[in-house]
Design a protein around this motif. Structure first.
Motif, PDB file in Angstrom:
ATOM      1  N   MET A  28       0.756  -1.363  -0.096  1.00 32.60           N
ATOM      2  CA  MET A  28      -0.183   0.268   0.221  1.00 32.60           C
ATOM      3  C   MET A  28       0.450   0.983  -0.063  1.00 32.60           C
ATOM      4  SD  MET A  28      -3.122  -1.260  -0.275  1.00 32.60           S
ATOM      5  CE  MET A  28      -4.038   0.809   1.232  1.00 32.60           C
ATOM      6  N   GLU A  29       2.176   0.976   1.153  1.00 30.31           N
ATOM      7  CA  GLU A  29       2.988   1.847   0.054  1.00 30.31           C
ATOM      8  C   GLU A  29       3.723   2.423  -0.520  1.00 30.31           C
ATOM      9  OE1 GLU A  29       2.817   4.693   2.849  1.00 30.31           O
ATOM     10  OE2 GLU A  29       1.258   3.950   3.384  1.00 30.31           O
ATOM     11  N   ASP A  30       4.314   1.546  -1.775  1.00 33.53           N
ATOM     12  CA  ASP A  30       4.500   0.915  -2.666  1.00 33.53           C
ATOM     13  C   ASP A  30       4.130   2.042  -3.745  1.00 33.53           C
ATOM     14  OD1 ASP A  30       6.422   0.531  -4.684  1.00 33.53           O
ATOM     15  OD2 ASP A  30       5.809  -1.453  -4.750  1.00 33.53           O
ATOM     16  N   PRO A  31       5.260   2.982  -4.183  1.00 33.99           N
ATOM     17  CA  PRO A  31       4.649   4.596  -5.290  1.00 33.99           C
ATOM     18  C   PRO A  31       4.796   3.686  -6.237  1.00 33.99           C
ATOM     19  CG  PRO A  31       7.161   4.186  -4.612  1.00 33.99           C
ATOM     20  CD  PRO A  31       6.592   3.257  -3.795  1.00 33.99           C
ATOM     21  N   THR A  32       4.834   2.447  -6.719  1.00 36.90           N
ATOM     22  CA  THR A  32       5.375   1.270  -8.365  1.00 36.90           C
ATOM     23  C   THR A  32       4.126   1.008  -8.369  1.00 36.90           C
ATOM     24  OG1 THR A  32       6.989  -0.030  -7.543  1.00 36.90           O
ATOM     25  CG2 THR A  32       6.808   1.943  -9.008  1.00 36.90           C
ATOM     26  N   ALA A  33       3.320   0.488  -7.259  1.00 33.82           N
ATOM     27  CA  ALA A  33       2.121  -0.564  -7.032  1.00 33.82           C
ATOM     28  C   ALA A  33       0.839  -0.168  -7.329  1.00 33.82           C
ATOM     29  CB  ALA A  33       1.592  -0.735  -5.401  1.00 33.82           C
ATOM     30  N   PHE A  34       0.292  -0.996  -8.275  1.00 34.16           N
ATOM     31  CA  PHE A  34      -1.030  -0.678  -9.298  1.00 34.16           C
ATOM     32  C   PHE A  34      -2.588  -1.209  -8.784  1.00 34.16           C
ATOM     33  CE2 PHE A  34       2.524   1.722 -10.837  1.00 34.16           C
ATOM     34  CZ  PHE A  34       2.454   2.658 -10.941  1.00 34.16           C
ATOM     35  N   VAL A  35      -4.088  -0.593  -8.901  1.00 33.91           N
ATOM     36  CA  VAL A  35      -4.832  -1.335  -8.680  1.00 33.91           C
ATOM     37  C   VAL A  35      -5.626  -1.630 -10.490  1.00 33.91           C
ATOM     38  CG1 VAL A  35      -5.942  -0.150  -7.382  1.00 33.91           C
ATOM     39  CG2 VAL A  35      -6.443  -2.689  -7.185  1.00 33.91           C
ATOM     40  N   PHE A  36      -6.555  -2.265 -10.607  1.00 30.04           N
ATOM     41  CA  PHE A  36      -7.156  -2.456 -11.821  1.00 30.04           C
ATOM     42  C   PHE A  36      -8.641  -2.845 -10.293  1.00 30.04           C
ATOM     43  CE2 PHE A  36      -3.837  -2.977 -14.301  1.00 30.04           C
ATOM     44  CZ  PHE A  36      -4.625  -3.232 -15.440  1.00 30.04           C
ATOM     45  N   THR A  37     -10.096  -1.854 -10.461  1.00 27.67           N
ATOM     46  CA  THR A  37     -10.797  -1.896  -9.306  1.00 27.67           C
ATOM     47  C   THR A  37     -11.964  -2.139 -11.264  1.00 27.67           C
ATOM     48  OG1 THR A  37     -10.176  -0.619  -7.478  1.00 27.67           O
ATOM     49  CG2 THR A  37     -12.454  -1.397  -7.697  1.00 27.67           C
TER      50      THR A  37
END
Length: 595
Positions: free
Chosen positions: A267-276
Motif C-alpha cells: 500500500m506504501e509502494d509508489p509503483t503498486a497499482f490496482v485494477f478495480t
C-alpha cells in the motif's frame, strides 16, 4: 487395467503445492484449469469434465461456445500438460504422486512417483465382486454352492489372507505417512537455508537456488498490479476472469492475485497499482479503473458497454486495455517515468519503448547497453534475456554497429536462457520466432509465434508476431487480419508492425490498408523497406512528386539496396511470390535496380 487414485488428502496436498509452485506462478489460466479439473474429479464429477463445461466454468465462455471453432480449452489443456511435466521433473521431483491429464481427455489421473503412498480404487471404478454370470454345462449347480467360513477350509484361508492384507495396508500407510513427514521436514529445513526460491532440481529454472533468488529479485523490480472486483454479476465476472488471465501473462508487470488491503507494505509502494471493477451506469456495463495504490491517482478509467462485455467482444477490449496500461508504452510506465520512480530494470524497459518508435542506431545501442548492464550486475529474468535477444537480432537485420559481430546464434543463446528461466515466457517464444524468421525457417517461425500466442492470448505483442509470421509463410489473409485487428487495438506500437501490415495488405491488393501502413512509416527513422512501402503507395496513388522524392531519398540513403533489392528481400526470407510482386511494384515506381 484398473484405474487407481491416491487417498484424497494426498491429492489435495499435492495440488496445493503445485498451485503454489514457481512453475505455475505466472500462469493463472493453468492454475485455474488444474484446480477445477482435480476438484471436480475428486468430488465424483469426472463424467462432467467436457470441453463445453470447462469453457463455460473456467474460461467464462457463454452458452453459445462452439468447441469446434474455439480451441481455447484444447490449447490450455495442452499448455497445462507441458507445465505438469515440467513441474514433476523439477520442483515436484520429490512429490509422492504425479497428477496427469491424459491426452484426449480432461479427467485427471494419478500415478505413484517412486515413493510409498496409500492408493485406493477410484470412485465409480472400484473393482466389482467376482460374479459367475454363466455356468458351464459341465459343472453342476451344486459344485458352485457358496462356502461359508464355518464349513470350508478355503473360507478360513481367504479370511486369513484378508487379515494379512489389512495388516500390510496399515503398515504401508504408516510408512507413507512417516515418509511424507520426513520429506516435508527436509523441504522446510532447506527453505530455511536457501529461501523460498528453492528449486530441488537445480538447473531447470536457470541454475538452482541462486538463480531462482536472482529471478525473484528482478521480478520484485517490476510494477506490482492487483485486481479487485468490488461487485459481482455475470458481466463483471466475465471481465474479471479474462483480465486476471491477461495480467498473469504480462511480463512487464508483477501481477499479485491478492487483495492489496492485506499488504501494508504494498500500500506504501509508489509503483503498486490496482485494477478495480464495478458496475457502470448503464445496465450490464462494467467500469474499469486503474489507479496508483499509494497516491490514489487514477491512470485509466473507462466503461465497457453491455455489448462489449459479451463473449465475442470482451477479449479484444481487455487486450486493448492491457496494452494501453501495462506495457512499456502504457500508462503505468508513463506514470513511473513522469514521477521519476524508475529503477535500473524499468529504466531499460522505458528505453526499449523509445527504440521501436525511432529505430536509430543510437537508440538501439542505448537500449542494448542498458540490458547488458543489468546482466553484468547479476540480474536474471526471462524478460531481460528475451529483450536482449530481440536487440541482437535487430543488430543482425538492420546492420547496427553495436554490439560487435552480432549473430543469430548469440540471440538464440539468449532465448534459450530466457526459456530456461521461465519456460512459459511468451516474449521468449516471440524472440525464438524472430530468430527462426531471420534464418529463413518460416514454418518454425510460425510454430514459435503460435506458441507465444497460446501462452499469452491477451498480449497484443503475441498477436502481432503471430500475424506477421503467418504473412511471411504466405498465409496473407489470416496474418493480415490479425495484424490489422491488433494494430487497431494498440496505440502506440512498434513501427515495424506497420511494415508487416503493409506486406500483407500489398499481397492482398488492399490499397486502403497499404496507405494506412505507409502513413505510419513516414513518421519514423527511414529504413529501406519503410521507404519502399511509401514509394509503392505514392506510385499507386498517382502522387508523382512524392514518389520522385521518395525514390531520390531511397537511392541516396540506401544505394546498396537500390542496386539489388531482390537480394535484400531474399535475405529477409520473403516468400517467392512476395519478392516478385515487390520487384514489379518497384519497377512501376521507377527504381532502375528492380530487375
Amino acid at each position: 487395467m484398473q484405474h487407481s487414485t491416491p487417498a484424497a488428502p494426498a491429492v489435495r496436498e499435492t495440488l496445493d503445492r503445485l498451485l503454489a509452485s514457481q512453475t505455475f506462478g505466472r500462469s493463472e489460466r493453468a492454475r485455474e484449469l488444474l484446480r477445477y479439473l482435480v476438484e471436480r474429479e475428486q468430488s465424483g464429477e469426472a463424467d462432467k469434465l467436457k470441453g463445453f463445461s470447462i469453457a463455460v466454468d473456467v474460461f467464462g465462455k457463454d452458452a453459445g461456445f462452439d468447441p469446434s471453432t474455439d480451441a481455447v480449452v484444447r490449447v490450455q489443456a495442452g499448455r497445462l500438460r507441458e507445465l505438469l511435466e515440467q513441474y514433476f521433473t523439477t520442483e515436484g521431483a520429490a512429490e509422492p504422486i504425479r497428477i496427469v491429464i491424459p491426452r484426449g481427455s480432461y479427467i485427471p489421473s494419478y500415478e505413484p512417483n517412486g515413493v510409498g503412498i496409500p492408493f485406493q480404487p477410484s470412485t465409480g471404478q472400484r473393482q466389482a465382486p467376482f460374479v459367475l454370470d454363466h455356468i458351464p454345462a459341465t459343472i453342476s449347480p451344486e459344485a458352485i454352492a457358496i462356502q461359508t467360513p464355518s464349513n470350508s477350509v478355503s473360507g478360513d484361508a481367504s479370511g486369513a489372507t484378508a487379515t494379512l492384507f489389512r495388516h500390510l495396508h496399515v503398515f504401508w500407510v504408516a510408512v507413507a505417512v512417516i515418509f511424507i513427514v520426513m520429506i516435508t521436514f527436509t523441504v522446510l529445513m532447506l527453505r530455511q537455508t536457501y529461501g523460498p526460491g528453492l528449486n530441488p532440481a537445480g538447473s531447470a529454472n536457470g541454475g538452482g537456488p541462486a538463480a531462482a533468488s536472482a529471478t525473484a529479485t528482478t521480478l520484485e523490480k517490476l510494477p506490482s498490479v492487483y485486481l479487485i472486483a468490488s461487485q459481482k454479476n455475470p458481466q463483471i465476472q466475465r471481465v474479471e476472469t479474462i483480465l486476471r488471465a491477461g495480467l498473469s501473462n504480462m511480463e512487464t508487470v508483477q501481477f499479485i492475485d491478492l487483495n492489496p488491503d492485506g499488504d501494508a507494505a504494498r500500500m506504501e509502494d509508489p509503483t503498486a497499482f490496482v485494477f478495480t471493477l464495478g458496475s457502470g451506469a448503464a445496465v450490464g456495463s462494467v467500469a474499469i479503473e486503474v489507479k496508483n495504490l499509494k497516491t490514489g491517482r487514477i491512470l485509466t478509467s473507462e466503461t465497457l458497454s453491455a455489448f462489449e462485455t459479451t463473449a465475442s467482444q470482451v477479449a479484444d477490449r481487455i487486450a486493448k486495455i492491457l496494452g494501453s496500461v501495462t506495457g512499456p508504452f502504457g500508462s503505468i510506465y508513463g506514470y513511473i517515468e513522469q514521477n521519476r520512480l524508475q529503477n535500473d530494470l524499468t529504466s531499460c524497459l522505458i528505453l526499449s519503448k523509445t527504440y521501436p518508435s525511432n529505430q536509430s542506431a543510437e537508440n538501439h545501442e542505448a537500449a542494448y547497453r542498458c540490458l547488458e548492464n543489468l546482466i553484468a550486475h547479476g540480474e536474471a529474468s526471462a524478460l531481460i534475456y528475451a529483450a536482449l535477444a530481440g536487440q541482437q537480432l535487430d543488430a543482425v537485420v538492420w546492420g547496427y554497429a553495436y554490439p560487435p559481430n552480432p549473430s543469430v546464434q548469440q540471440a538464440m543463446a539468449y532465448v534459450n536462457k530466457a526459456i530456461q528461466i521461465d519456460p512459459s515466457s511468451s516474449r521468449a517464444y516471440r524472440m525464438a520466432a524472430y530468430a527462426e524468421g531471420v534464418l529463413g525457417n518460416q514454418k518454425e517461425r510460425v510454430r514459435w509465434a503460435k506458441k507465444a500466442y497460446d501462452a499469452a492470448p491477451y498480449d497484443l505483442r503475441a498477436v502481432y508476431h503471430y500475424g506477421w509470421a503467418l504473412v511471411m509463410v504466405g498465409d496473407y489473409r489470416e496474418g493480415t487480419a490479425l495484424l490489422a485487428r491488433s494494430l487497431n487495438l494498440a496505440n502506440p506500437h512498434s513501427k515495424w508492425l506497420d511494415y508487416a501490415l503493409f506486406q500483407g495488405a500489398f499481397m492482398l491488393d488492399d490499397l486502403e490498408l497499404q496507405k494506412r501502413a505507409a502513413q505510419a512509416l513516414s513518421t519514423v527513422e527511414p529504413q529501406p523497406e519503410y521507404l519502399v512501402a511509401q514509394l509503392i503507395v505514392a506510385s499507386k496513388d498517382g502522387k508523382r512528386d512524392e514518389a520522385a522524392r521518395l525514390l531520390s531519398d531511397l537511392n541516396a540513403r540506401f544505394p546498396d539496396f537500390t542496386a539489388n533489392p531482390r537480394e535484400t528481400f531474399a535475405k529477409r526470407s520473403y516468400p517467392p511470390e512476395m519478392i516478385e510482386k515487390f520487384i514489379r511494384g518497384l519497377q512501376a515506381a521507377g527504381l532502375n535496380g528492380a530487375t
